[in-house]
Scaffold this motif. Structure first.
Motif, PDB file in Angstrom:
ATOM      1  N   MET A 142       0.742  -1.319   0.109  1.00  0.00           N
ATOM      2  CA  MET A 142       0.000  -0.228   0.570  1.00  0.00           C
ATOM      3  C   MET A 142       0.885   1.385   0.181  1.00  0.00           C
ATOM      4  O   MET A 142      -0.094   2.301  -0.497  1.00  0.00           O
ATOM      5  N   ALA A 143       1.709   0.904   0.702  1.00  0.00           N
ATOM      6  CA  ALA A 143       3.104   1.953   0.932  1.00  0.00           C
ATOM      7  C   ALA A 143       3.484   2.241  -0.759  1.00  0.00           C
ATOM      8  O   ALA A 143       3.542   3.792  -1.082  1.00  0.00           O
ATOM      9  N   GLY A 144       3.429   1.156  -1.576  1.00  0.00           N
ATOM     10  CA  GLY A 144       4.220   1.287  -2.266  1.00  0.00           C
ATOM     11  C   GLY A 144       3.542   1.979  -3.883  1.00  0.00           C
ATOM     12  O   GLY A 144       3.944   2.842  -4.701  1.00  0.00           O
ATOM     13  N   GLU A 145       1.828   2.125  -3.547  1.00  0.00           N
ATOM     14  CA  GLU A 145       0.656   2.800  -4.482  1.00  0.00           C
ATOM     15  C   GLU A 145       0.697   4.138  -4.048  1.00  0.00           C
ATOM     16  O   GLU A 145       0.557   4.848  -5.200  1.00  0.00           O
ATOM     17  N   PHE A 146       2.049   4.392  -2.930  1.00  0.00           N
ATOM     18  CA  PHE A 146       2.094   6.055  -2.687  1.00  0.00           C
ATOM     19  C   PHE A 146       3.757   6.681  -3.237  1.00  0.00           C
ATOM     20  O   PHE A 146       3.898   7.283  -3.018  1.00  0.00           O
ATOM     21  N   ALA A 147       3.943   5.190  -4.326  1.00  0.00           N
ATOM     22  CA  ALA A 147       5.962   5.281  -4.265  1.00  0.00           C
ATOM     23  C   ALA A 147       6.544   6.018  -3.151  1.00  0.00           C
ATOM     24  O   ALA A 147       8.117   6.671  -2.986  1.00  0.00           O
ATOM     25  N   ALA A 148       6.392   5.738  -1.549  1.00  0.00           N
ATOM     26  CA  ALA A 148       7.307   5.519  -0.586  1.00  0.00           C
ATOM     27  C   ALA A 148       7.331   4.075  -0.432  1.00  0.00           C
ATOM     28  O   ALA A 148       6.783   2.729   0.131  1.00  0.00           O
ATOM     29  N   PRO A 149       8.408   4.383   0.049  1.00  0.00           N
ATOM     30  CA  PRO A 149       9.102   2.730   0.415  1.00  0.00           C
ATOM     31  C   PRO A 149       9.102   2.621   2.356  1.00  0.00           C
ATOM     32  O   PRO A 149       9.410   3.848   2.519  1.00  0.00           O
ATOM     33  N   VAL A 150       9.329   1.357   2.198  1.00  0.00           N
ATOM     34  CA  VAL A 150       9.077   0.666   3.977  1.00  0.00           C
ATOM     35  C   VAL A 150      10.415   0.901   4.338  1.00  0.00           C
ATOM     36  O   VAL A 150      10.968  -0.212   3.779  1.00  0.00           O
ATOM     37  N   VAL A 151      11.625   2.016   4.795  1.00  0.00           N
ATOM     38  CA  VAL A 151      11.971   1.895   5.289  1.00  0.00           C
ATOM     39  C   VAL A 151      13.124   1.047   6.477  1.00  0.00           C
ATOM     40  O   VAL A 151      14.400   0.866   6.362  1.00  0.00           O
ATOM     41  N   LEU A 152      11.996   0.764   6.963  1.00  0.00           N
ATOM     42  CA  LEU A 152      12.602   0.109   8.337  1.00  0.00           C
ATOM     43  C   LEU A 152      11.282  -0.387   8.789  1.00  0.00           C
ATOM     44  O   LEU A 152      10.125  -0.068   8.576  1.00  0.00           O
ATOM     45  N   LEU A 153      11.716  -2.130   9.820  1.00  0.00           N
ATOM     46  CA  LEU A 153      10.702  -2.515   9.971  1.00  0.00           C
ATOM     47  C   LEU A 153      11.614  -3.026  11.605  1.00  0.00           C
ATOM     48  O   LEU A 153      12.307  -3.662  11.595  1.00  0.00           O
ATOM     49  N   ALA A 154      10.704  -3.078  12.311  1.00  0.00           N
ATOM     50  CA  ALA A 154      11.344  -3.307  13.771  1.00  0.00           C
ATOM     51  C   ALA A 154      10.019  -4.763  14.745  1.00  0.00           C
ATOM     52  O   ALA A 154       8.870  -4.794  14.349  1.00  0.00           O
ATOM     53  N   GLY A 155      10.309  -5.506  15.135  1.00  0.00           N
ATOM     54  CA  GLY A 155       9.343  -6.813  15.401  1.00  0.00           C
ATOM     55  C   GLY A 155      10.706  -7.877  16.187  1.00  0.00           C
ATOM     56  O   GLY A 155      11.390  -7.460  15.915  1.00  0.00           O
ATOM     57  N   ASP A 156      10.293  -8.505  15.576  1.00  0.00           N
ATOM     58  CA  ASP A 156      10.426  -9.914  16.470  1.00  0.00           C
ATOM     59  C   ASP A 156      11.561 -10.711  15.248  1.00  0.00           C
ATOM     60  O   ASP A 156      11.642 -10.135  13.876  1.00  0.00           O
ATOM     61  N   ASP A 157      12.256 -11.807  15.065  1.00  0.00           N
ATOM     62  CA  ASP A 157      13.248 -12.141  14.283  1.00  0.00           C
ATOM     63  C   ASP A 157      12.121 -12.857  13.211  1.00  0.00           C
ATOM     64  O   ASP A 157      12.807 -12.209  11.802  1.00  0.00           O
ATOM     65  N   ALA A 158      11.338 -13.236  13.163  1.00  0.00           N
ATOM     66  CA  ALA A 158      10.030 -13.810  12.269  1.00  0.00           C
ATOM     67  C   ALA A 158       9.845 -12.846  11.399  1.00  0.00           C
ATOM     68  O   ALA A 158       9.786 -13.278  10.453  1.00  0.00           O
ATOM     69  N   ALA A 159       9.422 -11.811  12.266  1.00  0.00           N
ATOM     70  CA  ALA A 159       8.571 -10.793  11.241  1.00  0.00           C
ATOM     71  C   ALA A 159       9.974  -9.453  10.778  1.00  0.00           C
ATOM     72  O   ALA A 159      10.060  -9.583   9.446  1.00  0.00           O
ATOM     73  N   CYS A 160      11.098  -9.977  10.838  1.00  0.00           N
ATOM     74  CA  CYS A 160      12.827  -9.061  10.141  1.00  0.00           C
ATOM     75  C   CYS A 160      12.389  -9.778   9.196  1.00  0.00           C
ATOM     76  O   CYS A 160      12.385  -9.311   8.073  1.00  0.00           O
ATOM     77  N   ARG A 161      12.198 -11.422   8.792  1.00  0.00           N
ATOM     78  CA  ARG A 161      12.856 -12.123   7.781  1.00  0.00           C
ATOM     79  C   ARG A 161      11.482 -11.746   6.774  1.00  0.00           C
ATOM     80  O   ARG A 161      11.544 -11.693   5.536  1.00  0.00           O
TER      81      ARG A 161
END
Length: 275
Positions: A142-161
Protein backbone atom coordinates in the motif's frame (compact mmCIF):
# COMPACT_ATOMS: atom_id res chain seq x y z
CA UNK A 1 11.17 15.13 4.44
CA UNK A 2 7.80 13.68 5.48
CA UNK A 3 7.81 10.39 7.39
CA UNK A 4 5.01 8.13 8.57
CA UNK A 5 5.70 5.78 11.49
CA UNK A 6 3.09 3.02 11.79
CA UNK A 7 3.14 1.41 15.24
CA UNK A 8 1.62 -1.97 16.08
CA UNK A 9 1.91 -3.72 19.45
CA UNK A 10 2.60 -7.44 19.03
CA UNK A 11 6.16 -6.79 17.83
CA UNK A 12 7.10 -4.45 20.68
CA UNK A 13 10.10 -5.72 22.65
CA UNK A 14 8.33 -6.51 25.93
CA UNK A 15 5.15 -8.08 24.50
CA UNK A 16 4.69 -11.85 24.18
CA UNK A 17 1.06 -12.65 25.05
CA UNK A 18 -2.34 -11.64 23.73
CA UNK A 19 -3.57 -10.51 27.14
CA UNK A 20 -0.92 -7.79 27.06
CA UNK A 21 -2.34 -6.38 23.83
CA UNK A 22 -5.99 -5.98 24.85
CA UNK A 23 -7.34 -3.01 26.83
CA UNK A 24 -8.94 -5.33 29.40
CA UNK A 25 -5.90 -7.58 29.66
CA UNK A 26 -3.08 -8.21 32.09
CA UNK A 27 -0.20 -5.75 31.69
CA UNK A 28 -1.85 -3.83 28.84
CA UNK A 29 -0.99 -0.50 30.50
CA UNK A 30 2.66 -1.49 30.65
CA UNK A 31 2.59 -2.67 27.04
CA UNK A 32 1.13 0.60 25.76
CA UNK A 33 3.76 2.55 27.71
CA UNK A 34 6.56 0.50 26.12
CA UNK A 35 4.83 0.86 22.73
CA UNK A 36 4.83 4.64 23.14
CA UNK A 37 8.48 4.61 24.16
CA UNK A 38 9.48 2.62 21.06
CA UNK A 39 7.46 5.01 18.89
CA UNK A 40 9.38 7.87 20.48
CA UNK A 41 12.68 6.15 19.75
CA UNK A 42 11.77 5.95 16.07
CA UNK A 43 10.68 9.60 16.05
CA UNK A 44 13.95 10.63 17.69
CA UNK A 45 15.95 8.67 15.12
CA UNK A 46 14.16 10.31 12.20
CA UNK A 47 14.78 13.75 13.69
CA UNK A 48 18.41 12.91 14.45
CA UNK A 49 18.81 12.40 10.70
CA UNK A 50 16.71 15.40 9.67
CA UNK A 51 15.72 17.86 12.42
CA UNK A 52 13.28 19.57 10.04
CA UNK A 53 11.40 16.39 9.12
CA UNK A 54 7.62 16.25 9.40
CA UNK A 55 6.80 13.11 11.41
CA UNK A 56 3.41 11.48 11.82
CA UNK A 57 2.85 8.49 14.10
CA UNK A 58 -0.08 6.21 13.25
CA UNK A 59 -1.43 4.16 16.16
CA UNK A 60 -2.04 0.90 14.29
CA UNK A 61 -2.97 -1.73 16.84
CA UNK A 62 -6.47 -3.00 17.62
CA UNK A 63 -8.70 0.00 18.34
CA UNK A 64 -5.95 2.39 17.11
CA UNK A 65 -6.11 4.05 20.56
CA UNK A 66 -3.15 2.58 22.42
CA UNK A 67 -0.32 5.11 22.29
CA UNK A 68 -0.32 7.53 25.21
CA UNK A 69 -0.79 10.94 23.57
CA UNK A 70 0.64 12.90 26.50
CA UNK A 71 3.82 10.77 26.45
CA UNK A 72 4.41 10.86 22.69
CA UNK A 73 7.31 12.99 21.46
CA UNK A 74 5.74 16.42 21.03
CA UNK A 75 7.61 16.95 17.75
CA UNK A 76 5.41 14.30 16.09
CA UNK A 77 1.71 14.36 15.23
CA UNK A 78 -0.47 11.43 16.29
CA UNK A 79 -2.88 9.65 13.95
CA UNK A 80 -5.43 7.99 16.24
CA UNK A 81 -8.79 6.21 16.03
CA UNK A 82 -10.75 4.12 13.52
CA UNK A 83 -12.20 3.49 11.04
CA UNK A 84 -9.98 5.64 8.87
CA UNK A 85 -8.73 5.66 5.28
CA UNK A 86 -5.81 3.27 4.73
CA UNK A 87 -6.07 1.64 8.16
CA UNK A 88 -2.63 1.06 9.63
CA UNK A 89 -1.20 3.62 7.21
CA UNK A 90 -3.60 6.40 8.14
CA UNK A 91 -2.39 9.79 6.81
CA UNK A 92 -0.18 8.24 4.10
CA UNK A 93 -0.16 10.48 1.04
CA UNK A 94 1.81 11.36 -2.09
CA UNK A 95 4.07 13.65 -0.07
CA UNK A 96 5.28 10.83 2.20
CA UNK A 97 8.98 10.16 1.62
CA UNK A 98 9.40 7.11 3.85
CA UNK A 99 7.43 4.72 6.05
CA UNK A 100 8.70 3.02 9.22
CA UNK A 101 6.88 0.04 10.75
CA UNK A 102 7.46 -0.43 14.48
CA UNK A 103 6.11 -3.25 16.64
CA UNK A 104 5.04 -5.34 13.65
CA UNK A 105 4.47 -9.11 13.67
CA UNK A 106 4.72 -11.95 11.18
CA UNK A 107 1.81 -13.16 9.06
CA UNK A 108 -0.58 -15.96 10.00
CA UNK A 109 0.95 -19.42 9.61
CA UNK A 110 4.54 -18.27 10.12
CA UNK A 111 5.44 -20.96 12.65
CA UNK A 112 7.57 -19.76 15.55
CA UNK A 113 6.59 -16.10 15.58
CA UNK A 114 5.22 -14.02 18.44
CA UNK A 115 1.44 -13.48 18.11
CA UNK A 116 1.56 -14.03 14.35
CA UNK A 117 -1.70 -13.27 12.55
CA UNK A 118 -3.05 -11.32 9.60
CA UNK A 119 -5.10 -8.20 10.30
CA UNK A 120 -7.48 -9.26 13.08
CA UNK A 121 -6.89 -13.00 13.19
CA UNK A 122 -10.17 -13.78 11.42
CA UNK A 123 -8.42 -13.63 8.06
CA UNK A 124 -6.54 -16.92 8.17
CA UNK A 125 -4.55 -16.28 5.01
CA UNK A 126 -4.35 -13.63 2.30
CA UNK A 127 -2.86 -14.43 -1.11
CA UNK A 128 -2.21 -11.92 -3.85
CA UNK A 129 -1.74 -13.69 -7.18
CA UNK A 130 -0.96 -16.79 -5.15
CA UNK A 131 1.62 -15.08 -2.92
CA UNK A 132 0.86 -15.16 0.82
CA UNK A 133 1.08 -11.72 2.42
CA UNK A 134 0.52 -10.59 5.99
CA UNK A 135 0.31 -7.10 7.39
CA UNK A 136 3.95 -6.46 6.57
CA UNK A 137 3.51 -7.19 2.88
CA UNK A 138 0.07 -5.62 2.60
CA UNK A 139 1.17 -2.36 4.17
CA UNK A 140 4.44 -2.28 2.24
CA UNK A 141 2.48 -2.72 -1.00
CA UNK A 142 0.00 0.00 0.00
CA UNK A 143 2.89 2.35 0.72
CA UNK A 144 4.27 1.36 -2.69
CA UNK A 145 1.04 2.60 -4.30
CA UNK A 146 2.10 6.05 -3.07
CA UNK A 147 5.73 5.49 -4.19
CA UNK A 148 6.80 5.50 -0.54
CA UNK A 149 9.40 2.91 0.53
CA UNK A 150 9.14 1.11 3.86
CA UNK A 151 12.69 1.77 5.00
CA UNK A 152 12.54 0.11 8.43
CA UNK A 153 10.66 -2.59 10.26
CA UNK A 154 11.03 -3.51 13.93
CA UNK A 155 9.58 -6.65 15.52
CA UNK A 156 10.63 -10.18 16.33
CA UNK A 157 13.11 -12.11 14.19
CA UNK A 158 10.32 -13.80 12.19
CA UNK A 159 8.81 -10.44 11.26
CA UNK A 160 12.24 -9.17 10.27
CA UNK A 161 12.83 -12.14 7.97
CA UNK A 162 9.43 -11.63 6.36
CA UNK A 163 10.21 -7.96 5.77
CA UNK A 164 13.68 -8.61 4.38
CA UNK A 165 12.30 -11.05 1.81
CA UNK A 166 10.00 -8.33 0.50
CA UNK A 167 12.24 -5.28 0.93
CA UNK A 168 15.83 -6.57 0.88
CA UNK A 169 17.36 -3.08 1.07
CA UNK A 170 15.27 -2.03 4.05
CA UNK A 171 16.51 -2.00 7.64
CA UNK A 172 15.20 -4.78 9.91
CA UNK A 173 15.46 -4.36 13.68
CA UNK A 174 14.88 -7.51 15.73
CA UNK A 175 13.94 -6.52 19.29
CA UNK A 176 13.18 -10.10 20.34
CA UNK A 177 13.78 -13.68 19.21
CA UNK A 178 10.63 -15.77 18.99
CA UNK A 179 10.58 -19.08 20.86
CA UNK A 180 6.97 -19.73 19.90
CA UNK A 181 3.67 -17.94 19.60
CA UNK A 182 3.69 -16.62 23.16
CA UNK A 183 7.35 -16.75 24.15
CA UNK A 184 10.50 -14.88 23.18
CA UNK A 185 13.96 -13.84 24.25
CA UNK A 186 13.63 -10.07 24.37
CA UNK A 187 16.06 -7.20 24.54
CA UNK A 188 15.79 -4.93 27.54
CA UNK A 189 13.33 -2.17 26.54
CA UNK A 190 16.00 0.51 26.89
CA UNK A 191 18.39 -1.43 24.66
CA UNK A 192 15.61 -1.97 22.13
CA UNK A 193 14.92 1.77 22.05
CA UNK A 194 18.58 2.64 21.59
CA UNK A 195 18.85 0.16 18.72
CA UNK A 196 15.67 1.45 17.13
CA UNK A 197 16.69 5.10 17.35
CA UNK A 198 20.03 4.58 15.63
CA UNK A 199 18.48 2.27 13.02
CA UNK A 200 15.71 4.79 12.24
CA UNK A 201 18.28 7.51 11.64
CA UNK A 202 20.24 5.28 9.25
CA UNK A 203 17.13 4.04 7.49
CA UNK A 204 15.70 7.44 6.60
CA UNK A 205 19.13 8.73 5.63
CA UNK A 206 19.41 6.03 2.97
CA UNK A 207 15.77 6.06 1.88
CA UNK A 208 16.74 6.74 -1.73
CA UNK A 209 18.42 3.31 -1.81
CA UNK A 210 15.20 1.46 -0.87
CA UNK A 211 12.78 0.72 -3.70
CA UNK A 212 9.05 0.82 -2.89
CA UNK A 213 7.38 -2.61 -2.83
CA UNK A 214 4.91 -2.44 -5.72
CA UNK A 215 2.29 -4.96 -6.83
CA UNK A 216 0.86 -3.78 -10.15
CA UNK A 217 -2.71 -4.68 -11.05
CA UNK A 218 -4.90 -6.31 -11.97
CA UNK A 219 -4.58 -8.62 -8.98
CA UNK A 220 -6.35 -11.82 -7.99
CA UNK A 221 -6.95 -11.84 -4.26
CA UNK A 222 -7.88 -14.92 -2.22
CA UNK A 223 -8.76 -14.79 1.47
CA UNK A 224 -9.32 -17.72 3.82
CA UNK A 225 -11.87 -16.70 6.44
CA UNK A 226 -12.38 -18.26 9.85
CA UNK A 227 -16.13 -17.74 10.14
CA UNK A 228 -18.88 -19.02 7.81
CA UNK A 229 -20.83 -15.89 8.74
CA UNK A 230 -18.05 -13.71 7.37
CA UNK A 231 -18.10 -15.71 4.13
CA UNK A 232 -21.84 -15.09 3.81
CA UNK A 233 -21.37 -11.37 4.42
CA UNK A 234 -18.37 -11.11 2.11
CA UNK A 235 -20.27 -12.51 -0.85
CA UNK A 236 -22.79 -9.68 -0.52
CA UNK A 237 -20.02 -7.36 -1.75
CA UNK A 238 -20.11 -7.01 -5.53
CA UNK A 239 -17.24 -8.92 -7.16
CA UNK A 240 -16.54 -11.18 -4.18
CA UNK A 241 -17.19 -14.87 -4.78
CA UNK A 242 -16.85 -17.95 -2.63
CA UNK A 243 -15.82 -21.49 -3.37
CA UNK A 244 -18.69 -23.87 -2.65
CA UNK A 245 -18.03 -25.81 0.53
CA UNK A 246 -14.79 -23.95 1.24
CA UNK A 247 -13.69 -21.09 3.47
CA UNK A 248 -12.03 -19.07 0.69
CA UNK A 249 -13.45 -15.96 -0.94
CA UNK A 250 -11.84 -14.34 -3.94
CA UNK A 251 -12.02 -11.17 -6.00
CA UNK A 252 -10.11 -9.30 -8.69
CA UNK A 253 -8.83 -5.78 -8.04
CA UNK A 254 -7.59 -3.43 -10.72
CA UNK A 255 -5.11 -1.77 -8.34
CA UNK A 256 -3.54 -2.76 -5.06
CA UNK A 257 -5.27 0.20 -3.40
CA UNK A 258 -8.62 -1.32 -4.38
CA UNK A 259 -7.53 -4.69 -2.98
CA UNK A 260 -6.31 -3.14 0.27
CA UNK A 261 -9.56 -1.27 0.90
CA UNK A 262 -11.64 -4.39 0.29
CA UNK A 263 -9.43 -6.37 2.66
CA UNK A 264 -10.06 -3.72 5.32
CA UNK A 265 -13.79 -4.19 4.73
CA UNK A 266 -13.51 -7.98 5.02
CA UNK A 267 -11.67 -7.56 8.30
CA UNK A 268 -14.46 -5.34 9.57
CA UNK A 269 -17.15 -7.77 8.39
CA UNK A 270 -15.38 -10.55 10.27
CA UNK A 271 -16.20 -8.83 13.56
CA UNK A 272 -19.95 -9.22 12.99
CA UNK A 273 -21.55 -12.19 14.72
CA UNK A 274 -24.99 -13.74 14.14
CA UNK A 275 -27.75 -12.11 16.20
Amino acid sequence: MKVLISVDMEGISAVVHGTETRPDGYDYQRARAVMTAEANAAVAGVLDADPSAEVLVADSHGPFRNLLPEDLDRRARLVRGKPRPLGMLGSLDRETDAVLCVGYHARAGSGAAVLAHTMNGELLDVRIDGRPLGEIGLNAAMAGEFAAPVVLLAGDDAACREFSELVPDGTAVAVKEALGRTAAVALHPEEARELLRSAAARAVSRRAEVAPFVLPGPLRVEVDLASPTTIDLATLVPGVESRTGGRTVAFTAQTFADAYKLLLLLAQLSTIRPV
